[in-house]
Design a protein around this motif. Structure first.
Motif, mmCIF file in Angstrom:
data_model
loop_
_atom_site.group_PDB
_atom_site.id
_atom_site.type_symbol
_atom_site.label_atom_id
_atom_site.label_comp_id
_atom_site.label_asym_id
_atom_site.label_seq_id
_atom_site.Cartn_x
_atom_site.Cartn_y
_atom_site.Cartn_z
ATOM 1 N N SER A 75 0.824 -1.212 0.000
ATOM 2 C CA SER A 75 0.000 0.000 0.000
ATOM 3 C C SER A 75 0.862 1.267 0.000
ATOM 4 O O SER A 75 0.513 2.263 0.635
ATOM 5 C CB SER A 75 -0.925 -0.004 1.223
ATOM 6 N N ASN A 76 1.973 1.211 -0.665
ATOM 7 C CA ASN A 76 2.835 2.388 -0.794
ATOM 8 C C ASN A 76 2.013 3.564 -1.320
ATOM 9 O O ASN A 76 1.351 3.444 -2.343
ATOM 10 C CB ASN A 76 3.970 2.051 -1.766
ATOM 11 N N PRO A 77 2.038 4.725 -0.659
ATOM 12 C CA PRO A 77 1.244 5.869 -1.146
ATOM 13 C C PRO A 77 1.763 6.440 -2.465
ATOM 14 O O PRO A 77 1.056 7.192 -3.136
ATOM 15 C CB PRO A 77 1.364 6.889 -0.014
ATOM 16 N N ASN A 78 2.989 6.084 -2.831
ATOM 17 C CA ASN A 78 3.562 6.557 -4.097
ATOM 18 C C ASN A 78 3.356 5.521 -5.188
ATOM 19 O O ASN A 78 3.224 4.332 -4.927
ATOM 20 C CB ASN A 78 5.062 6.829 -3.927
ATOM 21 N N ASN A 79 3.363 5.967 -6.427
ATOM 22 C CA ASN A 79 3.241 5.050 -7.552
ATOM 23 C C ASN A 79 4.548 4.301 -7.775
ATOM 24 O O ASN A 79 5.626 4.756 -7.384
ATOM 25 C CB ASN A 79 2.867 5.827 -8.820
ATOM 26 N N TYR A 80 4.441 3.162 -8.441
ATOM 27 C CA TYR A 80 5.623 2.402 -8.850
ATOM 28 C C TYR A 80 5.943 2.806 -10.281
ATOM 29 O O TYR A 80 5.094 2.707 -11.160
ATOM 30 C CB TYR A 80 5.355 0.895 -8.756
ATOM 31 N N TYR A 81 7.165 3.244 -10.512
ATOM 32 C CA TYR A 81 7.527 3.838 -11.807
ATOM 33 C C TYR A 81 8.698 3.076 -12.412
ATOM 34 O O TYR A 81 9.731 2.892 -11.770
ATOM 35 C CB TYR A 81 7.902 5.304 -11.605
ATOM 36 N N LEU A 82 8.518 2.610 -13.648
ATOM 37 C CA LEU A 82 9.597 1.921 -14.353
ATOM 38 C C LEU A 82 9.844 2.627 -15.676
ATOM 39 O O LEU A 82 8.943 2.723 -16.517
ATOM 40 C CB LEU A 82 9.232 0.448 -14.605
ATOM 41 N N ALA A 83 11.063 3.135 -15.863
ATOM 42 C CA ALA A 83 11.433 3.814 -17.102
ATOM 43 C C ALA A 83 12.295 2.876 -17.941
ATOM 44 O O ALA A 83 12.528 1.722 -17.574
ATOM 45 C CB ALA A 83 12.169 5.109 -16.793
ATOM 46 N N ALA A 84 12.768 3.375 -19.077
ATOM 47 C CA ALA A 84 13.530 2.552 -20.019
ATOM 48 C C ALA A 84 14.693 1.839 -19.323
ATOM 49 O O ALA A 84 15.415 2.436 -18.525
ATOM 50 C CB ALA A 84 14.058 3.430 -21.141
ATOM 51 N N VAL A 85 14.846 0.552 -19.643
ATOM 52 C CA VAL A 85 15.910 -0.265 -19.068
ATOM 53 C C VAL A 85 16.839 -0.715 -20.201
ATOM 54 O O VAL A 85 16.422 -1.499 -21.065
ATOM 55 C CB VAL A 85 15.339 -1.494 -18.329
ATOM 56 N N PRO A 86 18.082 -0.245 -20.245
ATOM 57 C CA PRO A 86 19.004 -0.647 -21.312
ATOM 58 C C PRO A 86 19.227 -2.158 -21.312
ATOM 59 O O PRO A 86 19.317 -2.782 -20.255
ATOM 60 C CB PRO A 86 20.302 0.102 -20.962
ATOM 61 N N THR A 127 -2.326 -1.851 -3.741
ATOM 62 C CA THR A 127 -3.549 -1.095 -3.497
ATOM 63 C C THR A 127 -3.251 0.395 -3.418
ATOM 64 O O THR A 127 -2.205 0.811 -2.915
ATOM 65 C CB THR A 127 -4.208 -1.539 -2.183
ATOM 66 N N ALA A 128 -4.179 1.176 -3.925
ATOM 67 C CA ALA A 128 -4.141 2.639 -3.805
ATOM 68 C C ALA A 128 -2.916 3.268 -4.459
ATOM 69 O O ALA A 128 -2.462 4.326 -4.061
ATOM 70 C CB ALA A 128 -4.241 3.067 -2.336
ATOM 71 N N ASN A 129 -2.366 2.594 -5.454
ATOM 72 C CA ASN A 129 -1.263 3.173 -6.210
ATOM 73 C C ASN A 129 -1.271 2.579 -7.623
ATOM 74 O O ASN A 129 -1.971 1.614 -7.899
ATOM 75 C CB ASN A 129 0.085 2.907 -5.526
ATOM 76 N N SER A 130 -0.493 3.189 -8.507
ATOM 77 C CA SER A 130 -0.449 2.734 -9.899
ATOM 78 C C SER A 130 0.960 2.266 -10.250
ATOM 79 O O SER A 130 1.947 2.773 -9.712
ATOM 80 C CB SER A 130 -0.829 3.883 -10.854
ATOM 81 N N TRP A 131 1.009 1.305 -11.169
ATOM 82 C CA TRP A 131 2.269 0.959 -11.816
ATOM 83 C C TRP A 131 2.331 1.782 -13.098
ATOM 84 O O TRP A 131 1.429 1.688 -13.938
ATOM 85 C CB TRP A 131 2.301 -0.527 -12.157
ATOM 86 N N ILE A 132 3.397 2.559 -13.261
ATOM 87 C CA ILE A 132 3.555 3.396 -14.449
ATOM 88 C C ILE A 132 4.775 2.904 -15.225
ATOM 89 O O ILE A 132 5.908 2.953 -14.734
ATOM 90 C CB ILE A 132 3.719 4.885 -14.070
ATOM 91 N N LEU A 133 4.533 2.393 -16.430
ATOM 92 C CA LEU A 133 5.611 1.921 -17.299
ATOM 93 C C LEU A 133 5.791 2.944 -18.404
ATOM 94 O O LEU A 133 4.887 3.177 -19.196
ATOM 95 C CB LEU A 133 5.271 0.553 -17.895
ATOM 96 N N SER A 134 6.960 3.565 -18.461
ATOM 97 C CA SER A 134 7.199 4.642 -19.422
ATOM 98 C C SER A 134 8.397 4.314 -20.306
ATOM 99 O O SER A 134 9.516 4.142 -19.805
ATOM 100 C CB SER A 134 7.450 5.957 -18.671
ATOM 101 N N HIS A 135 8.155 4.196 -21.612
ATOM 102 C CA HIS A 135 9.220 3.952 -22.599
ATOM 103 C C HIS A 135 10.011 2.683 -22.300
ATOM 104 O O HIS A 135 11.204 2.614 -22.560
ATOM 105 C CB HIS A 135 10.163 5.159 -22.673
#
Length: 198
Positions: free
Chosen positions: A7-18, A41-49
């Motif tokens: 339930s981390n209040p922050n989102n999970y963020y994954l950016a480009a992985v070489p 719960t109560a957070n989003s996984w954000i996959l960017s590039h």
């Protein structure tokens, strides 16, 4: 990922992985292979590039987070064998960038509740197969109701097959401005539906 509720209040963020590739994928999965035992719960996984990412056997409970998984100009992402619980006005999977994502596979997932389950715009090669759309258990606290299962706008090359609807929806498939190959077949609507295909 170990069993538990995250339930981390922050989102999970994954950016480009070489270095990620078809033979060197990045996989997030539950250690128990049970999507009901690893819940975000109560957070989003954000996959960017990102490219060649697999999300497998995970549970996403939006609980006001609005979106379970956000795809931002991703390539070769697979979301499989996972659980999404959403309430009205929320999304299970969302991609809205222009240009959108390329080669997204969404299969063998359970979508529960009353949110829009999948919404993708300006994307290419979307495969949505063998998913189940049903009411959430009362014990989950997620509201049930009608929604749109799949909203795809201005996309190219779509395969939508073998999905099963066990709860009422306003619109099963909402497709606008899509071009190229569109294959919608062998889906089963087993509950009240306002519109099957729009």
């Amino acid at each position: 990922i170990a069993d538990g509720t995250y339930s981390n209040p922050n989102n999970y963020y994954l950016a480009a992985v070489p270095g990620s590739s078809a033979t060197n994928t990045i996989t997030f999965t539950s250690a128990s292979s049970d999507s009901s035992k690893v819940l975000f719960t109560a957070n989003s996984w954000i996959l960017s590039h990102v490219s060649y990412v697999i999300l497998s056997h995970l549970g996403f409970v939006t609980n006001g987070a609005s979106v379970g998984v956000v795809l931002g100009e991703t390539r070769n992402v697979t979301i499989t064998n996972s659980l999404f619980q959403t309430s009205s006005g929320e999304f299970g999977i969302l991609s809205y960038d222009n240009p959108g994502s390329v080669n997204t596979i969404i299969n063998h997932n359970n979508f529960e509740g009353s949110g829009t389950t999948v919404a993708m715009d300006f994307s290419t090669k979307i495969t949505v197969t063998d998913n189940i759309i049903e009411n959430a258990p009362v014990s989950s606290g997620i509201s049930n109701g009608r929604c749109t299962f799949l909203s795809l706008d201005f996309d190219t090359t779509l395969t939508i097959k073998n999905n099963t609807f066990l709860r009422s929806v306003d619109t099963a498939f909402y497709l606008v401005g899509n071009i190229g190959n569109v294959n919608v077949s062998d889906n089963r609507i087993m509950a009240k539906c306002g519109v099957g295909l729009q």
